[in-house]
Design an enzyme around this catalytic site. Structure first.
Site, PDB file in Angstrom:
ATOM      1  N   TYR A  25      27.220  44.474   4.765  1.00  0.00           N
ATOM      2  CA  TYR A  25      28.325  45.444   4.731  1.00  0.00           C
ATOM      3  C   TYR A  25      28.582  46.056   6.102  1.00  0.00           C
ATOM      4  O   TYR A  25      29.744  46.296   6.474  1.00  0.00           O
ATOM      5  CB  TYR A  25      28.088  46.509   3.639  1.00  0.00           C
ATOM      6  CG  TYR A  25      28.564  45.958   2.316  1.00  0.00           C
ATOM      7  CD1 TYR A  25      29.908  46.037   1.962  1.00  0.00           C
ATOM      8  CD2 TYR A  25      27.708  45.264   1.483  1.00  0.00           C
ATOM      9  CE1 TYR A  25      30.369  45.462   0.791  1.00  0.00           C
ATOM     10  CE2 TYR A  25      28.159  44.687   0.306  1.00  0.00           C
ATOM     11  CZ  TYR A  25      29.491  44.799  -0.032  1.00  0.00           C
ATOM     12  OH  TYR A  25      29.962  44.216  -1.175  1.00  0.00           O
ATOM     13  N   GLN A  66      43.322  45.064  -4.439  1.00  0.00           N
ATOM     14  CA  GLN A  66      41.934  44.642  -4.689  1.00  0.00           C
ATOM     15  C   GLN A  66      41.128  44.797  -3.408  1.00  0.00           C
ATOM     16  O   GLN A  66      39.921  44.588  -3.405  1.00  0.00           O
ATOM     17  CB  GLN A  66      41.907  43.175  -5.114  1.00  0.00           C
ATOM     18  CG  GLN A  66      42.664  42.905  -6.401  1.00  0.00           C
ATOM     19  CD  GLN A  66      42.906  41.405  -6.582  1.00  0.00           C
ATOM     20  OE1 GLN A  66      42.104  40.701  -7.165  1.00  0.00           O
ATOM     21  NE2 GLN A  66      44.018  40.922  -6.062  1.00  0.00           N
ATOM     22  N   VAL A  75      39.230  46.347  -0.116  1.00  0.00           N
ATOM     23  CA  VAL A  75      38.392  47.524   0.131  1.00  0.00           C
ATOM     24  C   VAL A  75      38.518  47.970   1.587  1.00  0.00           C
ATOM     25  O   VAL A  75      37.794  48.845   2.037  1.00  0.00           O
ATOM     26  CB  VAL A  75      36.908  47.212  -0.205  1.00  0.00           C
ATOM     27  CG1 VAL A  75      36.741  46.881  -1.676  1.00  0.00           C
ATOM     28  CG2 VAL A  75      36.350  46.085   0.672  1.00  0.00           C
ATOM     29  N   ASP A  76      39.447  47.337   2.334  1.00  0.00           N
ATOM     30  CA  ASP A  76      39.451  47.511   3.795  1.00  0.00           C
ATOM     31  C   ASP A  76      40.210  48.736   4.298  1.00  0.00           C
ATOM     32  O   ASP A  76      40.233  49.001   5.497  1.00  0.00           O
ATOM     33  CB  ASP A  76      39.991  46.243   4.477  1.00  0.00           C
ATOM     34  CG  ASP A  76      41.411  45.876   4.019  1.00  0.00           C
ATOM     35  OD1 ASP A  76      42.188  46.773   3.623  1.00  0.00           O
ATOM     36  OD2 ASP A  76      41.748  44.675   4.072  1.00  0.00           O
ATOM     37  N   HIS A 125      38.930  47.984  -6.374  1.00  0.00           N
ATOM     38  CA  HIS A 125      37.568  47.541  -6.077  1.00  0.00           C
ATOM     39  C   HIS A 125      36.831  48.468  -5.114  1.00  0.00           C
ATOM     40  O   HIS A 125      35.870  48.050  -4.470  1.00  0.00           O
ATOM     41  CB  HIS A 125      37.593  46.106  -5.533  1.00  0.00           C
ATOM     42  CG  HIS A 125      38.040  45.094  -6.551  1.00  0.00           C
ATOM     43  ND1 HIS A 125      38.481  43.830  -6.233  1.00  0.00           N
ATOM     44  CD2 HIS A 125      38.104  45.183  -7.912  1.00  0.00           C
ATOM     45  CE1 HIS A 125      38.801  43.175  -7.357  1.00  0.00           C
ATOM     46  NE2 HIS A 125      38.596  43.981  -8.382  1.00  0.00           N
ATOM     47  N   CYS A 135      19.765  58.977  -0.127  1.00  0.00           N
ATOM     48  CA  CYS A 135      20.434  60.235  -0.475  1.00  0.00           C
ATOM     49  C   CYS A 135      19.425  61.376  -0.354  1.00  0.00           C
ATOM     50  O   CYS A 135      18.210  61.151  -0.366  1.00  0.00           O
ATOM     51  CB  CYS A 135      20.928  60.115  -1.917  1.00  0.00           C
ATOM     52  SG  CYS A 135      21.735  61.584  -2.565  1.00  0.00           S
ATOM     53  N   GLY A 150      49.141  37.637  -1.532  1.00  0.00           N
ATOM     54  CA  GLY A 150      47.874  37.231  -0.909  1.00  0.00           C
ATOM     55  C   GLY A 150      46.655  37.362  -1.796  1.00  0.00           C
ATOM     56  O   GLY A 150      45.611  37.826  -1.347  1.00  0.00           O
ATOM     57  N   THR A 151      46.794  36.956  -3.044  1.00  0.00           N
ATOM     58  CA  THR A 151      45.613  36.941  -3.912  1.00  0.00           C
ATOM     59  C   THR A 151      45.541  35.636  -4.672  1.00  0.00           C
ATOM     60  O   THR A 151      46.570  35.066  -5.041  1.00  0.00           O
ATOM     61  CB  THR A 151      45.613  38.132  -4.903  1.00  0.00           C
ATOM     62  OG1 THR A 151      44.458  38.037  -5.743  1.00  0.00           O
ATOM     63  CG2 THR A 151      46.874  38.205  -5.755  1.00  0.00           C
ATOM     64  N   ASN A 154      52.563  33.932  -1.098  1.00  0.00           N
ATOM     65  CA  ASN A 154      51.273  33.345  -0.752  1.00  0.00           C
ATOM     66  C   ASN A 154      51.512  32.150   0.171  1.00  0.00           C
ATOM     67  O   ASN A 154      52.556  31.507   0.088  1.00  0.00           O
ATOM     68  CB  ASN A 154      50.556  32.891  -2.048  1.00  0.00           C
ATOM     69  CG  ASN A 154      49.055  32.764  -1.876  1.00  0.00           C
ATOM     70  OD1 ASN A 154      48.573  31.947  -1.104  1.00  0.00           O
ATOM     71  ND2 ASN A 154      48.312  33.598  -2.605  1.00  0.00           N
TER      72      ASN A 154
END
Ligand code: OAD
Length: 250
Positions: free
Chosen positions: A70, A103, A105-106, A121, A150, A189-190, A215
């Site tokens: 990540y 979708q 996460v960016d 997402h 944490c 784009g999916t 697409n």
């Protein structure tokens, strides 16, 4: 006009008259920002194992590896910028009521300035505690490359949805409401293979919306009643914006 959109008159007229549009995006919309997609020959899942890196049990077994991956993706995303496709969607808000359901996460739709974005997402710029859920947003420096904990003592994880996990509470329902009440849905784009997100275009279609796939690849986009525009989102979306602007300002 860099992309010949004139044949898509039906779409442009419908968009210009629409009350509400939904733009449902996947990783292809960020490809022109230099962020890899998931599938296809250069996709992340060709080089990395989804089972090892996007799964809660694997994370608990090997948090160092998952954090390393990540942090690597975050570096790519931090070094990237919204592209012409993201920017065109922001510009479209001048003329149309636009809701983005992503979708991705960016965070690039938000960085570009889109005002209403539903993230199905999660978001890679956030983190949360695996036990108490406390949020840790923004960049985290790893001491000795060790995953962060944490204040309650449990491991902190990226705030993204992994395989087998539920979507963030309520977000799918909100997105579905938007899809069922829009006039036009652009599916950009999916590959449309990850559920439940992949159900949303059918929900829009069943509710009477015009659904248009944009697409670069037409091989898995033969969806009967859906229209299809072949091309890069960074070219097609600005071309759509130009046409809407021309019609609205005529
Ligand atoms: P995929 O990698 O499955 O699909 C990317 C799609 O974008 C493909 O259909 C490409 O043909 C298309 N594409 C690539 N470049 C493009 C461009 N410049 N313009 C237009 N289209 C382009 O990515 P997603 O569909 O986003 O889930 O994947 C869905 C989910 O699977 C992701 O959210 C992620 C992944 O596992 C989770 O992490 C839960």
């Amino acid at each position: 006009m860099s992309y010949d959109i004139r044949i898509q008159k039906e779409l442009i007229n419908k968009l210009a008259d629409s009350r509400k549009i939904v733009v449902f995006t996947g990783s292809g919309v960020s490809a022109e920002s230099g962020i890899p997609t998931f599938r296809g020959d250069d996709g992340l899942w060709k080089k990395f194992s989804a089972h090892e890196l996007a799964n809660f049990d694997s994370f608990m077994k090997n948090p160092d590896l998952v954090w390393e991956w990540y942090q690597y993706r975050r570096r790519i995303i931090n070094d990237s910028k919204p592209n012409a496709g993201h920017r065109a969607l922001v510009e479209l808000e001048k003329y149309l009521d636009v809701t983005i359901v992503t979708q991705n996460v960016d965070n690039l739709h938000q960085r570009a300035g889109s005002s209403r974005v539903y993230e199905l997402h999660g978001n890679i710029t956030r983190n949360k505690c695996t036990a108490c859920g406390k949020r840790y947003d923004g960049e985290i420096e790893l001491a000795d490359n060790k995953p962060p904990h944490c204040e309650c003592g449990a491991l902190v994880r990226p705030d993204v949805v992994w395989f087998g996990e539920n979507l963030p509470e309520g977000v799918y329902e909100l997105a579905e409401e938007q899809c069922e009440s829009c006039d036009v849905m652009l599916v950009v784009g999916t590959s449309g293979v990850v559920y439940p997100a992949a159900l949303l275009p059918s929900a829009a279609l069943s509710s009477g919306a015009m659904v248009v796939d944009i697409n670069i690849d037409d091989s898995d986009h033969q969806h009967g009643r859906r229209l299809f525009i072949k091309g890069r989102s960074g070219e097609v979306l600005p071309a759509i914006f130009d046409e809407i602007k021309r019609l609205k300002e005529y």
